[in-house]
Design a protein around this motif. Sequence first.
Motif, PDB file in Angstrom:
ATOM      1  N   ASP A  77       0.824  -1.208   0.000  1.00  0.00           N
ATOM      2  CA  ASP A  77       0.000   0.000   0.000  1.00  0.00           C
ATOM      3  C   ASP A  77       0.861   1.262   0.000  1.00  0.00           C
ATOM      4  OD1 ASP A  77      -2.376  -1.377  -0.089  1.00  0.00           O
ATOM      5  OD2 ASP A  77      -2.777  -1.235   2.063  1.00  0.00           O
ATOM      6  N   GLN A  78       1.960   1.232   0.723  1.00  0.00           N
ATOM      7  CA  GLN A  78       2.862   2.388   0.719  1.00  0.00           C
ATOM      8  C   GLN A  78       3.494   2.562  -0.657  1.00  0.00           C
ATOM      9  OE1 GLN A  78       5.413   2.845   4.130  1.00  0.00           O
ATOM     10  NE2 GLN A  78       7.040   3.798   2.920  1.00  0.00           N
ATOM     11  N   ASP A  79       3.868   1.461  -1.291  1.00  0.00           N
ATOM     12  CA  ASP A  79       4.416   1.537  -2.648  1.00  0.00           C
ATOM     13  C   ASP A  79       3.390   2.135  -3.606  1.00  0.00           C
ATOM     14  OD1 ASP A  79       6.744   0.397  -1.760  1.00  0.00           O
ATOM     15  OD2 ASP A  79       6.338  -1.593  -2.587  1.00  0.00           O
ATOM     16  N   VAL A  80       2.133   1.725  -3.479  1.00  0.00           N
ATOM     17  CA  VAL A  80       1.075   2.250  -4.345  1.00  0.00           C
ATOM     18  C   VAL A  80       0.940   3.759  -4.168  1.00  0.00           C
ATOM     19  CG1 VAL A  80      -1.433   2.304  -4.672  1.00  0.00           C
ATOM     20  CG2 VAL A  80      -0.242   0.117  -4.554  1.00  0.00           C
ATOM     21  N   ALA A  81       0.952   4.223  -2.927  1.00  0.00           N
ATOM     22  CA  ALA A  81       0.836   5.663  -2.671  1.00  0.00           C
ATOM     23  C   ALA A  81       2.001   6.425  -3.287  1.00  0.00           C
ATOM     24  CB  ALA A  81       0.766   5.915  -1.164  1.00  0.00           C
TER      25      ALA A  81
END
Length: 285
Positions: A77-81
């Motif tokens: 999720d952090q990578d997506v953001a």
Amino acid sequence: MRIPGELCLYDERKHLAAFVAYPGNKAMVIFIAGLTDGLFSPRYFGPMAMAFHAQGVTCVQPILSSSYNGFGTSSLDQDVAELDTLIDFLSQHYHPHCIFLIGHSTGCQDAVTFFRKGRNATLIRGIVLQAPVSDRDFLQSLPRAQERLEKARSICTTQGPETLLNGELFTSVFPVLTARRFLSLAERLGDDDMFSYDLSDEELQSRLRHMRNVPTLAIFSEKDEAVPKHISYPELSKRLCNVMGATGYMLANANHAVNNSEECTRELIEQVVQFIDKVYSSTSE
């Protein structure tokens, strides 16, 4: 290898940079590397960026918080953001009219997750998954796998999910890792668990069927050392492609990072460039 390009700070708050190789083209490919990888890794990035340039496509490789050893304290999720922030930056400064994603190894999980959750997912015109393998299958093949998993569960429960795992049991596998990220990689149906051999068709559908909404090329390596020997990779690759509606391609004699022969590297780049060119041409008509 020297690659002409621009190094850009796409996230000033987090001090995250991206390398834009051969800038100036209106089609852009974002390359997402795997665990422990950083700038210009894996090694085929440079030749691939050059091949894209010859086709009028610009290749971009970001540094994410999860790059190098940062993966151990990060998340999909952090990578997506951060990829959303990157695309915002590229849209503002380079104005691409076509964006593709290429994931290598765990970068494949990032690409799949981004297309499901990313704020800018509708801008993606095609996705390449190179070496989509299961971290869980690999970790289960290592000595003391069950002991490691049970210990991580216990630490997560008693000390908290962000507790750093230490001791030889864990550092022999990963240098820096929280209990949460380890379980994401190693636990059945963890966030990172998308390509495992024992997942049912229904479980694969729940994680991958949205990929049917974007042209996808999945490239598998016949000699991938991350795939345990008891697993039939040809069988698994067909199941994954069927669920995703993807075009599959098996690289004969290639290893995980496709760095064991120049022939394999050339074949990989040829397949990727042809796919991107075909999809790009169809969207430009």
